[in-house]
Design a protein around this motif. Structure first.
Motif, PDB file in Angstrom:
ATOM      1  N   THR A   3      59.277 157.573 151.606  1.00  0.00           N
ATOM      2  CA  THR A   3      60.025 157.648 150.356  1.00  0.00           C
ATOM      3  C   THR A   3      59.726 158.965 149.666  1.00  0.00           C
ATOM      4  O   THR A   3      58.554 159.326 149.495  1.00  0.00           O
ATOM      5  CB  THR A   3      59.652 156.484 149.431  1.00  0.00           C
ATOM      6  OG1 THR A   3      59.971 155.249 150.074  1.00  0.00           O
ATOM      7  CG2 THR A   3      60.407 156.572 148.107  1.00  0.00           C
ATOM      8  N   ILE A  66      63.854 158.737 145.335  1.00  0.00           N
ATOM      9  CA  ILE A  66      63.796 158.339 143.930  1.00  0.00           C
ATOM     10  C   ILE A  66      63.891 159.608 143.092  1.00  0.00           C
ATOM     11  O   ILE A  66      63.147 160.572 143.326  1.00  0.00           O
ATOM     12  CB  ILE A  66      62.492 157.589 143.621  1.00  0.00           C
ATOM     13  CG1 ILE A  66      62.424 156.280 144.392  1.00  0.00           C
ATOM     14  CG2 ILE A  66      62.353 157.333 142.124  1.00  0.00           C
ATOM     15  CD1 ILE A  66      61.098 155.554 144.248  1.00  0.00           C
ATOM     16  N   LYS A  71      60.380 161.655 134.563  1.00  0.00           N
ATOM     17  CA  LYS A  71      59.334 160.680 134.881  1.00  0.00           C
ATOM     18  C   LYS A  71      58.035 161.391 135.235  1.00  0.00           C
ATOM     19  O   LYS A  71      58.019 162.598 135.506  1.00  0.00           O
ATOM     20  CB  LYS A  71      59.777 159.773 136.031  1.00  0.00           C
ATOM     21  CG  LYS A  71      61.039 158.972 135.746  1.00  0.00           C
ATOM     22  CD  LYS A  71      61.432 158.133 136.953  1.00  0.00           C
ATOM     23  CE  LYS A  71      62.638 157.245 136.648  1.00  0.00           C
ATOM     24  NZ  LYS A  71      63.874 158.041 136.419  1.00  0.00           N
ATOM     25  N   THR A  94      50.494 144.392 137.997  1.00  0.00           N
ATOM     26  CA  THR A  94      51.739 144.431 137.220  1.00  0.00           C
ATOM     27  C   THR A  94      51.756 145.618 136.273  1.00  0.00           C
ATOM     28  O   THR A  94      52.812 146.205 136.009  1.00  0.00           O
ATOM     29  CB  THR A  94      51.898 143.126 136.421  1.00  0.00           C
ATOM     30  OG1 THR A  94      51.991 142.035 137.326  1.00  0.00           O
ATOM     31  CG2 THR A  94      53.131 143.159 135.533  1.00  0.00           C
ATOM     32  N   ASP A 122      50.150 142.311 146.725  1.00  0.00           N
ATOM     33  CA  ASP A 122      50.696 142.078 145.388  1.00  0.00           C
ATOM     34  C   ASP A 122      49.599 141.869 144.352  1.00  0.00           C
ATOM     35  O   ASP A 122      49.850 141.351 143.264  1.00  0.00           O
ATOM     36  CB  ASP A 122      51.645 140.879 145.398  1.00  0.00           C
ATOM     37  CG  ASP A 122      50.963 139.581 145.809  1.00  0.00           C
ATOM     38  OD1 ASP A 122      49.838 139.638 146.353  1.00  0.00           O
ATOM     39  OD2 ASP A 122      51.551 138.503 145.581  1.00  0.00           O
ATOM     40  N   GLU A 413      57.940 152.300 135.630  1.00  0.00           N
ATOM     41  CA  GLU A 413      59.114 152.233 136.491  1.00  0.00           C
ATOM     42  C   GLU A 413      58.780 151.563 137.819  1.00  0.00           C
ATOM     43  O   GLU A 413      59.464 150.644 138.247  1.00  0.00           O
ATOM     44  CB  GLU A 413      59.663 153.641 136.745  1.00  0.00           C
ATOM     45  CG  GLU A 413      60.537 154.179 135.628  1.00  0.00           C
ATOM     46  CD  GLU A 413      61.892 153.481 135.596  1.00  0.00           C
ATOM     47  OE1 GLU A 413      62.578 153.461 136.635  1.00  0.00           O
ATOM     48  OE2 GLU A 413      62.243 152.952 134.541  1.00  0.00           O
ATOM     49  N   GLU A 414      57.730 152.054 138.471  1.00  0.00           N
ATOM     50  CA  GLU A 414      57.352 151.536 139.783  1.00  0.00           C
ATOM     51  C   GLU A 414      55.830 151.581 139.939  1.00  0.00           C
ATOM     52  O   GLU A 414      55.156 152.423 139.343  1.00  0.00           O
ATOM     53  CB  GLU A 414      57.970 152.364 140.925  1.00  0.00           C
ATOM     54  CG  GLU A 414      59.472 152.552 140.858  1.00  0.00           C
ATOM     55  CD  GLU A 414      60.250 151.282 141.184  1.00  0.00           C
ATOM     56  OE1 GLU A 414      59.638 150.282 141.581  1.00  0.00           O
ATOM     57  OE2 GLU A 414      61.488 151.300 141.023  1.00  0.00           O
ATOM     58  N   TRP A 416      53.038 151.340 143.299  1.00  0.00           N
ATOM     59  CA  TRP A 416      52.778 151.208 144.729  1.00  0.00           C
ATOM     60  C   TRP A 416      51.297 150.902 144.929  1.00  0.00           C
ATOM     61  O   TRP A 416      50.435 151.554 144.339  1.00  0.00           O
ATOM     62  CB  TRP A 416      53.102 152.481 145.493  1.00  0.00           C
ATOM     63  CG  TRP A 416      54.550 152.811 145.615  1.00  0.00           C
ATOM     64  CD1 TRP A 416      55.387 152.502 146.651  1.00  0.00           C
ATOM     65  CD2 TRP A 416      55.339 153.586 144.687  1.00  0.00           C
ATOM     66  NE1 TRP A 416      56.644 153.027 146.407  1.00  0.00           N
ATOM     67  CE2 TRP A 416      56.644 153.685 145.216  1.00  0.00           C
ATOM     68  CE3 TRP A 416      55.056 154.179 143.449  1.00  0.00           C
ATOM     69  CZ2 TRP A 416      57.662 154.372 144.560  1.00  0.00           C
ATOM     70  CZ3 TRP A 416      56.065 154.865 142.797  1.00  0.00           C
ATOM     71  CH2 TRP A 416      57.349 154.956 143.349  1.00  0.00           C
ATOM     72  N   ARG A 421      55.702 148.945 147.578  1.00  0.00           N
ATOM     73  CA  ARG A 421      56.325 149.136 146.274  1.00  0.00           C
ATOM     74  C   ARG A 421      56.506 147.818 145.552  1.00  0.00           C
ATOM     75  O   ARG A 421      57.081 146.861 146.093  1.00  0.00           O
ATOM     76  CB  ARG A 421      57.686 149.823 146.484  1.00  0.00           C
ATOM     77  CG  ARG A 421      58.466 150.159 145.246  1.00  0.00           C
ATOM     78  CD  ARG A 421      59.751 150.835 145.686  1.00  0.00           C
ATOM     79  NE  ARG A 421      60.612 151.229 144.588  1.00  0.00           N
ATOM     80  CZ  ARG A 421      61.793 151.795 144.745  1.00  0.00           C
ATOM     81  NH1 ARG A 421      62.239 152.023 145.982  1.00  0.00           N
ATOM     82  NH2 ARG A 421      62.526 152.125 143.704  1.00  0.00           N
ATOM     83  N   ARG A 422      55.967 147.760 144.341  1.00  0.00           N
ATOM     84  CA  ARG A 422      56.188 146.598 143.496  1.00  0.00           C
ATOM     85  C   ARG A 422      57.274 146.966 142.508  1.00  0.00           C
ATOM     86  O   ARG A 422      57.093 147.852 141.661  1.00  0.00           O
ATOM     87  CB  ARG A 422      54.912 146.201 142.755  1.00  0.00           C
ATOM     88  CG  ARG A 422      55.093 145.006 141.824  1.00  0.00           C
ATOM     89  CD  ARG A 422      53.837 144.718 141.021  1.00  0.00           C
ATOM     90  NE  ARG A 422      54.075 143.682 140.052  1.00  0.00           N
ATOM     91  CZ  ARG A 422      53.941 142.369 140.264  1.00  0.00           C
ATOM     92  NH1 ARG A 422      53.552 141.971 141.468  1.00  0.00           N
ATOM     93  NH2 ARG A 422      54.187 141.482 139.339  1.00  0.00           N
ATOM     94  N   ARG A 423      58.401 146.305 142.569  1.00  0.00           N
ATOM     95  CA  ARG A 423      59.538 146.686 141.750  1.00  0.00           C
ATOM     96  C   ARG A 423      59.326 146.302 140.296  1.00  0.00           C
ATOM     97  O   ARG A 423      58.640 145.332 139.992  1.00  0.00           O
ATOM     98  CB  ARG A 423      60.833 146.068 142.276  1.00  0.00           C
ATOM     99  CG  ARG A 423      61.242 146.626 143.628  1.00  0.00           C
ATOM    100  CD  ARG A 423      62.639 146.208 144.025  1.00  0.00           C
ATOM    101  NE  ARG A 423      63.020 146.846 145.278  1.00  0.00           N
ATOM    102  CZ  ARG A 423      63.581 148.053 145.338  1.00  0.00           C
ATOM    103  NH1 ARG A 423      63.821 148.721 144.235  1.00  0.00           N
ATOM    104  NH2 ARG A 423      63.899 148.571 146.510  1.00  0.00           N
ATOM    105  N   ARG A 424      59.980 147.072 139.444  1.00  0.00           N
ATOM    106  CA  ARG A 424      59.915 146.820 138.011  1.00  0.00           C
ATOM    107  C   ARG A 424      60.467 145.448 137.699  1.00  0.00           C
ATOM    108  O   ARG A 424      61.506 145.035 138.226  1.00  0.00           O
ATOM    109  CB  ARG A 424      60.709 147.886 137.287  1.00  0.00           C
ATOM    110  CG  ARG A 424      60.801 147.683 135.781  1.00  0.00           C
ATOM    111  CD  ARG A 424      61.504 148.833 135.103  1.00  0.00           C
ATOM    112  NE  ARG A 424      62.794 149.100 135.707  1.00  0.00           N
ATOM    113  CZ  ARG A 424      63.618 150.046 135.300  1.00  0.00           C
ATOM    114  NH1 ARG A 424      63.263 150.830 134.318  1.00  0.00           N
ATOM    115  NH2 ARG A 424      64.778 150.216 135.879  1.00  0.00           N
TER     116      ARG A 424
END
Length: 426
Positions: A3, A66, A71, A94, A122, A413-414, A416, A421-424
């Motif tokens: 990415t 991205i 940012k 989180t 996670d 925003e994101e 990792w 990747r942990r999404r928003r």
């Protein structure tokens, strides 16, 4: 999976780069290109097209792009003082806290958290001291009541240290648990008028010597200047809290004394706020960037009344003066919260700690370094804490510029963790 984060401001753990292209390559940081100059890469051919668009000749082929305009990319945050139990590591991640340094836990509970950190992507990663070494009936045994243990899901109590033989046996037991460092308590409760048994200088020295012989760093729980000096005289590598009993007039003198030791201090002003009843921490609940992500369990901890925890009544203001004076004296101060399931809160609490450090006179960059590169360096976490090729892709992408407005770390925003990747959240 590769990415590309294109044209993003980067705080690399030490300094800020106005614009760079950064590639996440699997679980590692791959290429980091600044102004078209490739400063490192892990693999891949040069040049790529996605949907007919030329991405650039510095980063190699990628699978996703991205847009980093407006940012900032940071290393994943490291909380240097936590106590992690069920659900805490997930909450930490989180909020972009990708590593927690646990500073007292109970072996069966710690084992479960270690398994989660090792097997799941996670939750935050974890390092730990396991149990703290304290005198019989010493801090924190007075707060580990049957009700607290029941809430944590165990009836295991702390091992204590009453003589040199028990001190050596204590260290051996922690080594058998695979600890990453050793924690000792030197706290007689005097900062708040309590009277608690405490490790004396001789026993503290035995524990430190045994820890060092095993290759462990030793961190000391102390809350007063006198206790801090006892710990440092015994050879401790770091202090788990800013001392809370030194006013502004004496702050420079004390910082100069601390600077004579090759040691660091963990801040935990957030914790000092909580136990002294300072309502300032509730600002997190008023910030929609935080409140929208925080669990109901964490929200319920605000306003809790604390008892039986030694802390000077002017602890917050004194600790703030200490943070400023230590910074001027060149003593490394690491950002930590002393978060627990009962408060302060995991994850969000570290964002509040960063704000408190800036309110104590630090620059935003200095505060960010205290939660990334400085902590990684002093705890030997050589694979993280920086945005650099080959390191773990533990990363936090936020809207805005936290190097000028520290609260921009909250505009997540994101995240990792090891490249995952942990999404928003919506």
């Amino acid at each position: 999976m590769r990415t590309l984060i294109r044209g993003v401001r980067v705080f690399d753990g030490e300094r800020t780069v106005p614009a760079a292209d950064v590639v996440i390559d699997g679980d590692r940081i791959g290429t980091v290109a600044i102004g078209g100059d490739r400063i490192g890469e892990t693999a891949g051919n040069v040049g790529v097209e996605i949907g007919g668009e030329r991405i650039g000749a510095t980063v190699g082929p990628v699978d996703a792009v991205i847009d980093g305009a407006g940012k900032t990319l940071l290393p994943g945050l490291i909380d240097a003082h936590t106590h992690a139990f069920e659900g805490d590591l997930a909450e930490a991640l989180t909020f972009g806290v990708t590593t927690e340094l646990d500073m007292n836990n109970l072996p069966p509970l710690l084992a479960a958290q270690r398994r989660q950190a090792a097997e799941r992507d996670d939750v935050a990663d974890l390092r730990s001291s396991s149990m703290i070494a304290t005198a019989p009936n010493g801090h924190p045994t007075q707060i580990m009541t049957a009700d607290v243990l029941k809430a944590l899901g165990t009836d295991r109590t702390l091992d204590t240290v009453g003589d040199s033989g028990e001190a050596k046996a204590f260290v051996e037991a922690r080594l058998a648990e695979g600890v990453d460092y050793l924690k000792i308590a030197i706290d007689d409760g005097g900062s708040s008028g309590m009277r608690l048994p405490a490790l004396g200088p001789d026993l503290a020295a035995v524990l430190v010597e045994a820890g060092h012989a095993a290759g462990l760093r030793v961190i000391a729980h102390t809350v007063t200047a006198r206790e801090a000096l006892i710990a440092l005289d015994a050879g401790a590598d770091g202090l788990a809290h800013l001392y809370s009993d030194v006013n502004e007039e004496r702050a420079g003198e004390m910082a100069a004394r601390i600077a004579a030791y090759d040691a660091f201090v963990i801040s935990t002003i957030t914790y000092i706020e909580a136990v002294t009843g300072d309502p300032n921490g509730r600002e997190l609940l008023r910030d929609p960037r935080i409140a929208a992500r925080m669990s109901e369990r964490s929200k319920a901890t605000f306003g809790r009344e604390w008892a039986d925890i030694p802390m000077h009544s002017q602890g917050v203001i004194n600790a703030s003066h200490a943070a400023a004076a230590l910074r001027r004296a060149g003593v490394p101060v690491l950002a930590g919260t002393d978060c627990t399931p009962f408060g302060p809160v995991h994850g969000a609490g570290l964002h509040h700690e960063l704000l408190l450090l800036t309110e104590a006179g630090w620059t935003a960059e200095q505060a960010l370094a205290a939660a990334t590169g400085t902590t990684a360096h002093l705890f030997g976490l050589t694979d993280r804490g920086r945005v650099a090729p080959g390191l773990r892709a533990d990363l936090l992408l936020v809207n805005g510029d936290p190097t000028t407005d520290i609260t921009a770390t909250r505009a997540i925003e994101e995240v990792w963790r090891g490249g995952v990747r942990r999404r928003r959240a919506a």
